[in-house]
Design a protein around this motif. Structure first.
Motif, mmCIF file in Angstrom:
data_model
loop_
_atom_site.group_PDB
_atom_site.id
_atom_site.type_symbol
_atom_site.label_atom_id
_atom_site.label_comp_id
_atom_site.label_asym_id
_atom_site.label_seq_id
_atom_site.Cartn_x
_atom_site.Cartn_y
_atom_site.Cartn_z
ATOM 1 N N ALA A 174 18.426 41.428 -28.627
ATOM 2 C CA ALA A 174 19.429 40.712 -27.823
ATOM 3 C C ALA A 174 18.952 39.304 -27.506
ATOM 4 N N ASP A 175 17.673 39.171 -27.165
ATOM 5 C CA ASP A 175 17.100 37.847 -26.906
ATOM 6 C C ASP A 175 17.169 36.975 -28.156
ATOM 7 N N GLU A 176 16.771 37.555 -29.281
ATOM 8 C CA GLU A 176 16.728 36.793 -30.529
ATOM 9 C C GLU A 176 18.112 36.337 -30.981
ATOM 10 N N LEU A 177 19.130 37.154 -30.709
ATOM 11 C CA LEU A 177 20.487 36.823 -31.131
ATOM 12 C C LEU A 177 21.233 35.984 -30.095
ATOM 13 N N GLY A 178 20.623 35.797 -28.927
ATOM 14 C CA GLY A 178 21.286 35.031 -27.875
ATOM 15 C C GLY A 178 22.423 35.783 -27.215
ATOM 16 N N ALA A 179 22.351 37.116 -27.214
ATOM 17 C CA ALA A 179 23.408 37.921 -26.603
ATOM 18 C C ALA A 179 23.323 37.847 -25.080
ATOM 19 N N THR A 180 24.467 37.703 -24.444
ATOM 20 C CA THR A 180 24.511 37.666 -22.976
ATOM 21 C C THR A 180 24.859 39.028 -22.379
ATOM 22 N N LYS A 181 25.443 39.912 -23.186
ATOM 23 C CA LYS A 181 25.766 41.268 -22.739
ATOM 24 C C LYS A 181 25.364 42.257 -23.832
ATOM 25 N N VAL A 182 24.870 43.411 -23.416
ATOM 26 C CA VAL A 182 24.519 44.484 -24.346
ATOM 27 C C VAL A 182 25.465 45.645 -24.064
ATOM 28 N N ALA A 183 26.301 46.003 -25.046
ATOM 29 C CA ALA A 183 27.331 47.031 -24.855
ATOM 30 C C ALA A 183 26.890 48.361 -25.435
ATOM 31 N N LEU A 184 26.938 49.403 -24.609
ATOM 32 C CA LEU A 184 26.600 50.759 -25.026
ATOM 33 C C LEU A 184 27.863 51.615 -25.043
ATOM 34 N N GLY A 185 27.858 52.661 -25.875
ATOM 35 C CA GLY A 185 29.060 53.447 -26.113
ATOM 36 C C GLY A 185 29.230 54.690 -25.265
ATOM 37 N N HIS A 186 28.640 54.737 -24.074
ATOM 38 C CA HIS A 186 28.828 55.911 -23.217
ATOM 39 C C HIS A 186 30.242 55.915 -22.646
ATOM 40 N N HIS A 187 30.865 57.090 -22.617
ATOM 41 C CA HIS A 187 32.245 57.225 -22.168
ATOM 42 C C HIS A 187 32.320 57.972 -20.845
ATOM 43 N N ARG A 188 33.543 58.210 -20.387
ATOM 44 C CA ARG A 188 33.768 58.850 -19.083
ATOM 45 C C ARG A 188 33.072 60.196 -18.968
ATOM 46 N N ASP A 189 33.155 61.017 -20.031
ATOM 47 C CA ASP A 189 32.561 62.350 -19.972
ATOM 48 C C ASP A 189 31.040 62.268 -19.893
ATOM 49 N N PHE B 250 26.989 40.974 -38.001
ATOM 50 C CA PHE B 250 26.157 42.126 -37.660
ATOM 51 C C PHE B 250 24.710 41.873 -38.045
ATOM 52 N N HIS B 251 23.853 42.695 -37.447
ATOM 53 C CA HIS B 251 22.417 42.610 -37.717
ATOM 54 C C HIS B 251 21.864 44.024 -37.788
ATOM 55 N N ILE B 252 21.113 44.311 -38.842
ATOM 56 C CA ILE B 252 20.434 45.604 -38.971
ATOM 57 C C ILE B 252 18.960 45.379 -38.701
ATOM 58 N N GLU B 253 18.438 46.026 -37.667
ATOM 59 C CA GLU B 253 17.028 45.902 -37.302
ATOM 60 C C GLU B 253 16.274 47.107 -37.862
ATOM 61 N N ILE C 176 40.347 34.939 -22.781
ATOM 62 C CA ILE C 176 39.074 34.230 -22.733
ATOM 63 C C ILE C 176 38.430 34.276 -24.112
ATOM 64 N N ARG C 177 37.477 33.361 -24.320
ATOM 65 C CA ARG C 177 36.774 33.312 -25.601
ATOM 66 C C ARG C 177 35.424 33.996 -25.448
ATOM 67 N N PHE C 178 35.144 34.930 -26.345
ATOM 68 C CA PHE C 178 33.823 35.546 -26.387
ATOM 69 C C PHE C 178 33.553 35.992 -27.815
ATOM 70 N N ASP C 179 32.279 36.152 -28.127
ATOM 71 C CA ASP C 179 31.863 36.547 -29.474
ATOM 72 C C ASP C 179 31.301 37.963 -29.466
ATOM 73 N N ILE C 180 31.345 38.582 -30.626
ATOM 74 C CA ILE C 180 30.820 39.935 -30.790
ATOM 75 C C ILE C 180 29.846 39.939 -31.960
ATOM 76 N N VAL C 181 28.705 40.596 -31.775
ATOM 77 C CA VAL C 181 27.791 40.849 -32.875
ATOM 78 C C VAL C 181 27.404 42.327 -32.808
ATOM 79 N N ALA C 182 27.538 43.019 -33.923
ATOM 80 C CA ALA C 182 27.196 44.441 -33.988
ATOM 81 C C ALA C 182 25.742 44.585 -34.436
ATOM 82 N N VAL C 183 25.029 45.485 -33.797
ATOM 83 C CA VAL C 183 23.612 45.681 -34.110
ATOM 84 C C VAL C 183 23.320 47.163 -34.297
ATOM 85 N N ASN C 184 22.645 47.462 -35.382
ATOM 86 C CA ASN C 184 22.176 48.829 -35.621
ATOM 87 C C ASN C 184 20.664 48.817 -35.769
ATOM 88 N N LEU C 185 20.009 49.772 -35.134
ATOM 89 C CA LEU C 185 18.569 49.944 -35.273
ATOM 90 C C LEU C 185 18.307 51.079 -36.245
#
Length: 314
Positions: free
Chosen positions: A154-169, A117-120, A85-94
């Motif tokens: 996320a609104d400003e960038l038009g992101a449809t999903k917000v991905a967080l880095g929490h893992h199984r542990d 990427f975008h640095i806020e 499937i086609r999807f885009d990625i944008v990296a964001v750091n606050l």
């Protein structure tokens, strides 16, 4: 091209890796290859199981500078290259303007990857220091401020999903924290609607073990940014629970997988929550059921033979 992402799409070993000649470094290369394959497989499996990424999505990957967010972006980019499937990625750091924060590190790294990427820049550090009395925990307010800013971005960038880095542990630790200290059977969901109701938040690393992320970060030599710049107090309760789980895994190999599997295999009729199961309305039907309670049968579990178990004081 198929518009359905399946487990088979998550990793395809390269012919170069498969045909690698024997050498003194071959074992290391093979183990690294297996690690990469496992990371791609587990992230891909989580994405498929919970329909995290869909055709046309724009996924905002939240980057903190820690090993988890680096690995999340790294593996997600690998999957994107072979996804059906086609999807885009944008990296964001606050950048929250903590004293000593190396603000050049993430932009330089992200520029090298070629990912948009975008640095806020938002000085939440000063707000937290002004509002929270000296010596009190700052993490709660800091987290709320950070969450609100990232949703706006996320609104400003038009992101449809917000991905967080929490893992199984992280998810398993949260389950025990809620049980021990919050009186709830609750963990981190792999996918949820944000508290403002406007965003879908995903955790693509939901099936990934932290030990694998540690190894991958070392192999990839990510420019890690320490998480102590703001002088934040380490969550002592989470640290103790993490130590407890490591102790269990050391003495009972495989128990982490078993406990995590339990989060996906819930039997509401065998708990005590009347909002999930109609205990008051139960009536005998005279029809046998495999799901029925065998009240007089002994519980049977796989035998465990630890040498000893030192329970961490919580």
């Amino acid at each position: 091209m198929s518009a359905v992402w399946t487990h088979e799409d998550t990793f395809s070993p390269s012919s170069a890796a498969a045909a690698a000649p024997a050498s003194p470094d071959f074992k290391i290369e093979r183990e690294t290859h297996k690690l990469e394959k496992r990371l791609c497989r587990e992230m891909g499996r989580a994405i498929v199981d919970y329909n995290m990424v869909e055709e046309g999505d724009k996924v905002m990957v939240c980057m903190s500078g820690g090993k988890d967010s680096y690995a999340m972006l790294d593996i997600l980019l690998k999957l994107k290259a072979r996804a059906p499937i086609r999807f885009d990625i944008v990296a964001v750091n606050l950048d929250q303007k903590q004293p000593g924060f190396p603000e050049h590190v993430l932009p330089e790294y992200l520029a090298r990857t070629g990912v948009p990427f975008h640095i806020e820049n938002q000085d939440t550090y000063s707000i937290v220091k002004r509002v929270i009395p000296e010596g009190k925990t700052t993490c709660g307010l800091c987290s709320r401020l950070r969450r609100g800013i990232l949703y706006r971005v996320a609104d400003e960038l038009g992101a449809t999903k917000v991905a967080l880095g929490h893992h199984r542990d992280d998810m398993l630790q949260t389950f025990f924290l809620n049980m021990f200290f919050g009186g709830k059977l609750k963990s981190m969901p792999p996918k949820l609607v944000s508290d403002d109701g406007k965003h879908i938040v995903i955790r693509p690393l939901a099936y990934v073990a932290e030990k694998d992320l540690v190894r991958w970060a070392a192999h990839r030599q990510f420019p890690l940014i320490p998480c102590t710049l703001c002088g934040s107090q380490e969550n002592l309760q989470r640290k103790q629970v993490a130590e407890m789980l490591r102790e269990w895994e050391k003495i009972f190999p495989g128990r982490i997988e078993s406990m995590f599997g339990a989060l996906q295999n819930v039997a509401p009729s065998h708990l005590l929550d009347g909002t999930l199961h109609d205990f008051k309305g139960l009536k005998a039907t005279g029809i046998a059921s495999e799901d029925g309670d065998k009240a007089f049968d002994p519980e049977t579990f796989a035998p465990a033979q630890p040498a000893s178990l030192s329970i961490v004081q919580i």
